[in-house]
Enzyme design. Structure first.
Site, PDB file in Angstrom:
ATOM      1  N   GLU A  49     -42.450 -16.344 -36.379  1.00  0.00           N
ATOM      2  CA  GLU A  49     -43.339 -16.905 -35.372  1.00  0.00           C
ATOM      3  C   GLU A  49     -43.528 -15.958 -34.195  1.00  0.00           C
ATOM      4  O   GLU A  49     -44.642 -15.718 -33.727  1.00  0.00           O
ATOM      5  CB  GLU A  49     -42.800 -18.238 -34.832  1.00  0.00           C
ATOM      6  CG  GLU A  49     -42.600 -19.299 -35.865  1.00  0.00           C
ATOM      7  CD  GLU A  49     -41.174 -19.348 -36.402  1.00  0.00           C
ATOM      8  OE1 GLU A  49     -40.653 -18.301 -36.843  1.00  0.00           O
ATOM      9  OE2 GLU A  49     -40.589 -20.439 -36.411  1.00  0.00           O
ATOM     10  N   CYS A  77     -37.478 -22.886 -34.607  1.00  0.00           N
ATOM     11  CA  CYS A  77     -36.247 -23.074 -33.851  1.00  0.00           C
ATOM     12  C   CYS A  77     -36.615 -23.277 -32.371  1.00  0.00           C
ATOM     13  O   CYS A  77     -37.779 -23.092 -31.989  1.00  0.00           O
ATOM     14  CB  CYS A  77     -35.330 -21.864 -34.030  1.00  0.00           C
ATOM     15  SG  CYS A  77     -35.901 -20.379 -33.149  1.00  0.00           S
ATOM     16  N   CYS A  80     -38.442 -20.222 -30.825  1.00  0.00           N
ATOM     17  CA  CYS A  80     -39.823 -20.083 -31.290  1.00  0.00           C
ATOM     18  C   CYS A  80     -40.705 -21.197 -30.741  1.00  0.00           C
ATOM     19  O   CYS A  80     -41.866 -20.963 -30.386  1.00  0.00           O
ATOM     20  CB  CYS A  80     -39.870 -20.035 -32.809  1.00  0.00           C
ATOM     21  SG  CYS A  80     -39.123 -18.529 -33.472  1.00  0.00           S
TER      22      CYS A  80
END
Length: 144
Positions: A49, A77, A80
């Protein structure tokens, strides 16, 4: 999402956790695509990402990507998710849920925090079975 899955497969072939991401511009063109490169770049922030967002922002000449969509094979996560918010992504589409490290629907739930300045529209489960199968196969090969 198929392009993101291709990036995830390529990441897995490089020995990286197979996660892929694609940024799509408002006109429907692919602005950037990337797969995980944390090991290759010795960089814990080199998630798919983040790499895709960096490339799309560089191409756009801006730190923000309003109206852009981000397709990711795995739930982002917390790191990100924060980057997605900072980039002002319009819509986030992701495949497999990540109960261990997710930051969108699991764990930190970054977009739900009052400190989050921008929350994209979120669509989950897009090609989730295919993304999950890539991850399971990758980790089974590491454990077996």
């Amino acid at each position: 999402m198929e392009i993101a899955l291709d990036e995830a497969r390529a990441a897995g072939d490089r020995g990286e956790v197979p996660v892929g991401a694609v940024v799509v511009a408002p006109d429907g063109t692919v602005a950037a695509r990337a797969g995980n490169r944390t090991r290759e770049l010795c960089d814990p922030t080199a998630h798919a990402e983040v790499l895709a967002l960096r490339a799309a922002c560089a191409a756009a000449g801006s730190e923000r990507l309003p109206g852009h969509d981000l397709y990711v094979t795995l739930e982002p996560c917390p790191m990100c998710a924060a980057a997605i918010s900072f980039a002002r992504i319009g819509r986030l589409y992701y495949g497999a849920a990540d109960p261990k490290s997710g930051g969108v629907a699991q764990g930190a739930r970054v977009f739900a925090h009052p400190q989050c300045h921008h929350a994209p529209e979120v669509y989950d489960g897009i090609a989730g079975a295919a993304a999950e199968a890539l991850l399971k196969t990758f980790f089974a090969g590491r454990r077996g």
